[in-house]
Write an enzyme that holds these catalytic residues in place. Structure first.
Site, mmCIF file in Angstrom:
data_model
loop_
_atom_site.group_PDB
_atom_site.id
_atom_site.type_symbol
_atom_site.label_atom_id
_atom_site.label_comp_id
_atom_site.label_asym_id
_atom_site.label_seq_id
_atom_site.Cartn_x
_atom_site.Cartn_y
_atom_site.Cartn_z
ATOM 1 C CB CYS A 58 0.289 -0.066 17.518
ATOM 2 S SG CYS A 58 -1.368 -0.321 18.156
ATOM 3 C CG HIS A 80 1.699 3.548 18.382
ATOM 4 N ND1 HIS A 80 0.745 3.737 17.410
ATOM 5 C CD2 HIS A 80 1.078 2.883 19.396
ATOM 6 C CE1 HIS A 80 -0.397 3.216 17.821
ATOM 7 N NE2 HIS A 80 -0.223 2.697 19.018
ATOM 8 C CG ASN A 105 -3.815 3.610 19.019
ATOM 9 O OD1 ASN A 105 -3.396 3.270 17.916
ATOM 10 N ND2 ASN A 105 -3.468 2.993 20.130
#
Ligand code: UT7
Length: 328
Positions: free
Chosen positions: A111, A252, A282
């Site tokens: 990520c 993030h 996500n």
């Protein structure tokens, strides 16, 4: 010379997967998901959508937005944890669809991939004397999630976002400072065990469900807050910038509690923090550029704003970057 974001574009599948649908599938509730994560829905790729098709859609929009043509792109980088195939790399499929013949490679940093790509892309832009570098975060995480695993199926979604990096002028805009890191003692916290050289895919690995993502959520959570804060502070220090000067924090999008905790420790209020995970969950390498592009698109990001990006992911990797916003 610094690299500026000269254009951006996003692509998300139409299909929405709501918390209510997940309630019907696994032992969870909308209330639990919203309270513990902040997520309300995520997008799920349809049968004809892949990491490459989403990347191409986002890239096409970014190229148009930057006001260039594909032949003005001198390098393509794609950050993904869900490549089109093991071989060849996703960039080959995307480059072909866009009509590119420049170099391309995939970047695997979980990520934190978009921040890694920003740093790599801007360095090559400068040292290679390139005109434009196209960077794309693209994921189809729904393809690696165990639909019966309530610890992961509530969190992850699909999507892509692209940015065209171009050389800045003399206006001080672009990438000012960055920090990248990886603590490989934590490889087991977020992993797909099978399908690589350590454990090739076999009927046994499939029977064990080892083609799916496995996560130790609590430990990732604990380390994530620390990694984001330390890395963001290092980056601000390198630029000689105080957190009070940061106009926008783009973290993030993994869990709103991680975001709030990190922002709080950095002294950045919620009004200056970009959050869109309630709609996408996500999306790993696509998460930071998706949030960045939305904030740029709706006019929240203004020319010369200081924008702090920070991500963490499997590895565990982390990365932060400070940009002075604005096109060259
Ligand atoms: O990009 C990086 C990727 N990953 C992350 O960023 C994930 C980081 N971690 C997290 O976001 C959080 O740890 C989670 C959202 C995954 C979990 O939240 P938590 O507050 O850490 O919950 P927990 O794991 O401590 O679980 C609390 C309880 C447990 O029940 P008991 O043992 O207290 O009876 C779990 O079994 O909640 C239970 N639980 C659930 N309940 C309803 C776990 N998942 C669920 C669920 N629905 N989906």
């Amino acid at each position: 010379m610094r690299a500026c974001v000269a254009g951006w574009g996003t692509a998300v599948p139409e299909r929405r997967l709501t918390n209510a649908e997940l309630e019907a599938r696994v032992d969870t509730t909308d209330e639990w998901i919203v309270e513990r994560t902040g997520i309300r829905e995520r997008r799920i790729a349809g049968p004809s959508e892949t990491t490459a098709t989403l990347a191409v859609e986002a890239a096409t929009a970014a190229i148009k937005h930057a006001g260039i043509t594909p032949d003005e792109i001198d390098l393509l980088i794609i950050a993904t944890a869900t490549p089109e195939q093991p071989i060849p790399h996703t960039g080959a499929f995307v480059g072909e669809a866009l009509g590119l013949r420049c170099g391309s490679f995939d970047l695997a940093a979980g990520c934190a991939g978009f921040v890694y790509m920003l740093v790599t892309g801007s360095s090559l832009l400068a040292t290679g004397d390139l005109r434009n570098v196209l960077v794309i975060g693209s994921e189809t995480l729904s393809r690696i999630i165990d639909p019966a695993d309530r610890a992961t199926c509530i969190l992850f979604g699909d999507g892509a976002a692209a940015a065209v990096l171009s050389p800045s002028g003399d206006d001080g805009r672009g990438l000012l400072a960055w920090d990248l890191g990886c603590d490989g003692s934590a490889t087991g916290l977020l992993e797909i065990r099978a399908g690589g050289s350590r454990l090739p895919a076999s009927p046994q690995t499939i029977a064990n469900g080892e083609q799916y993502l496995k996560m130790s959520g609590q430990e990732v959570f604990r380390r994530a807050v620390r990694a984001v804060v330390d890395s963001a502070v290092t980056t601000l220090d390198r630029a000689g910038v105080a957190s009070s000067e940061v106009a926008w924090f783009v973290p993030h999008q993994a869990n709103v509690r991680i975001i709030d905790s990190a922002a709080n420790r950095l002294g950045i209020p919620r009004e200056r923090t970009i959050v869109n995970l309630e709609r996408y969950g996500n999306t790993s390498a696509a998460s930071i550029p998706l949030a960045l592009a939305e904030a740029a698109e709706d006019g929240r990001l203004r020319a010369d704003d200081l924008v702090l990006l920070s991500g963490f992911g499997a590895g565990m990797t982390w990365g932060s970057a400070l940009l002075r916003w604005g096109t060259p």
